[in-house]
Design an enzyme around this catalytic site. Sequence first.
Site, mmCIF file in Angstrom:
data_model
loop_
_atom_site.group_PDB
_atom_site.id
_atom_site.type_symbol
_atom_site.label_atom_id
_atom_site.label_comp_id
_atom_site.label_asym_id
_atom_site.label_seq_id
_atom_site.Cartn_x
_atom_site.Cartn_y
_atom_site.Cartn_z
ATOM 1 C CB SER A 14 4.863 9.272 11.472
ATOM 2 O OG SER A 14 3.959 9.724 10.565
ATOM 3 N NE ARG A 33 -2.800 -1.944 8.276
ATOM 4 C CZ ARG A 33 -2.402 -2.425 6.907
ATOM 5 N NH1 ARG A 33 -2.648 -3.756 6.676
ATOM 6 N NH2 ARG A 33 -1.968 -1.511 6.025
ATOM 7 N NE ARG A 86 6.119 6.735 0.838
ATOM 8 C CZ ARG A 86 5.167 6.602 1.896
ATOM 9 N NH1 ARG A 86 4.089 5.477 1.686
ATOM 10 N NH2 ARG A 86 5.031 7.187 2.885
ATOM 11 C CE LYS A 134 -3.003 0.658 3.413
ATOM 12 N NZ LYS A 134 -2.865 2.131 4.086
ATOM 13 C CG ASP A 143 0.574 -0.202 9.264
ATOM 14 O OD1 ASP A 143 0.104 0.494 9.956
ATOM 15 O OD2 ASP A 143 0.883 0.065 8.004
ATOM 16 C CE LYS A 162 -0.487 3.875 12.721
ATOM 17 N NZ LYS A 162 0.152 4.760 11.744
#
Length: 682
Positions: free
Chosen positions: A162, A383, A22, A17, A310, A337
């Site tokens: 981050s 998730r 990007r 992801k 994650d 999150k």
Amino acid sequence: MTTRLSVAGTVHVPGDKSISHRSLLFAALGQGTSRVRDILQSADVHSTAGVLRALGVKVPELSSDFVVQGHGPQALVQPTVDLDCGNSGTTTRLVAGIVAGRERLAARFIGDMSLSRRPMKRIATPLVAMGARVESEGADGLPMLIVGGALRAIDWHSEHASAQVKGAIMLAAVSSGVSATVHEPSRSRDHSERMLKARGAQVDVRDNTVTVHANASLQALDVDVPADPSSAAFFVALAGLAHSGELVLPNVCLNATRTGGFDILGRMGVSITLQDERDAGGEPLGTLVVRPGSLRATSVHGAEIPRAIDELPLIACVAARAHGETRISGASELRVKESDRIAAVVQNLRLIGVDAEELPDGMIIRGSDKALRGHVITHGDHRLAMAFGILAAIPGNAITIDDPACVAVSFPDFWSELARVIGAPSPRISGAQPASVVTESSEQIAGALQHNVASDAGTSSSERMVIAIDGPAASGKSSTAQWVAKRLGVRHVDSGAFYRALTAANLRSGRAPDTWSADSVLGEAHRISLALTERSVVPTLDGETADDELRGRSVTQEVYRVASMPEVREWVNARVREAGATSDVVVDGRDIGTVVFPQASLKVFLIADPWERARRRLVQRLERRPTDAEIALETEALVARDAKDATQSRPDPMAITIDTTSLTQEEQVDRIVALAQAARVG
Ligand code: S3P
């Protein structure tokens, strides 16, 4: 029935992801043609593509192989719409950096309810320090307006490890042509640095500090997106929790800033072997071969946290089955999150019977072998759905998941892949069904899926796809169903239109509505036939489609009379079944999944809180924003009507319930389409 879980097969985990986002963003900022292969085609990445399109970048429809023509940051244009980032924090923060660096660009960022709550000050403060203007409409979060400027260079000490904060600052610098240095408390994922370097920018990395030099002009670059380690982790955990078997996961990104989850699972006892390790497009990757292990507790903290950020909900779920006490600390980032993942994970673990405790910055989980049972509330967090989905697949557990469709954010085929590797009999399944039913064992999942397949085969519409969308009044089902049909290229059937047509026929007959009986109502039924249009199957009245009359006030007032007559419902059901026999269809109504098409390939039940339903109904009726007083009044009427409604809709046990309260129509449609695509596999 055995109670042992066995896994087998190869899972081609979808594209990473972070790299997918990007690959689009950097292609747009580069000069020339960038080819992108194996991008993740999920809701979050669609958000990035949509936002770039709004900024004037020609991003084609996402597919496994396409090109983006980049013309550099100076070619971005002023958007004429709000930038809708959906559920995606990465889209919001990285694009915020890009817009901040462009003089004459101003953009308002919006997102779903979860994203709107997420902190944006962490990017706003450095972007303002560089010279941009940033205004949040609330205390923090979205909607947020960014007005770009000619920025100055920055040397920034970030409080958070981050990659989104780091990326926002670096992209602001690239977009404005200045330099930026970012120091992090520990190292976050470094895909931006790698991609900038590969595109020719001068980037220095030392320990936890990154510098991008001034006047970085990015070249085009072809990117093969590797498989996402955060998605692969679910199958690593599944194999680890199994009693026997082996899973093979090819082409997984093995970037060291991302592999904390694998390290932790390995430490807990999962057998993970790496094969075919290589570098491709500036990222290391390889094949994972994963086998069961005897699982023990572990402790996770410090610099490992950003490397596994994650995967922590999943680690917590695996810990529920590991011997001993697992402690996760130093992970307060989890609170901001897609949901508060500390509170949500602990609450759900407790709900299913696990001994778990919240810490301000983490959690404690005490593992056991006992059967876990209960209903998991995902808060729409992909998730969470997948982490608990893995526990749901273990024989003996009986776990249901409220919103399995939310996996569309990062792993649309998750449920079908899960069912496949644990031995479901047919790949022709609905993605979310394994976890939306109570799962006593993998055999039972398989049985439930088999049932779907088998019952389909026994009907005249055996080759037809029927998607049933049910829900209460004003849940938005009809317009959503229409869009879903359009997206899937199939016909829409609005079962309500048949009740309306019958009502209109009876009004035309001139008989007083309070004298209507089932016999008299059906006495007019011969005036109604079916007509096929390109995108729908509709009723005609006296040979014509009478749309305006069917939607008009008198029909709306009297339709409840005919819809509450059982004989009339039977007649309408027969017409709707005929409509469904013409082609693949999406049908919406009250009892489509339960009564009309119990063999439907996919059953969805839409709910929304009454206030939101009332608001939507008023927006449609008034064509303006209703006042709170108007909504309050309409809510009361709606609740009263729900209580009286003889045709009140109840979900089929196999239906996937989607709470649409905080979803835009597009998000609802995306989720249903993703489920439908999973249901169509094979
Ligand atoms: C991401 C960075 C991480 C991660 C998210 C994707 C990225 O967020 O949790 O899923 O692509 O940059 P933070 O940067 O907020 O930790």
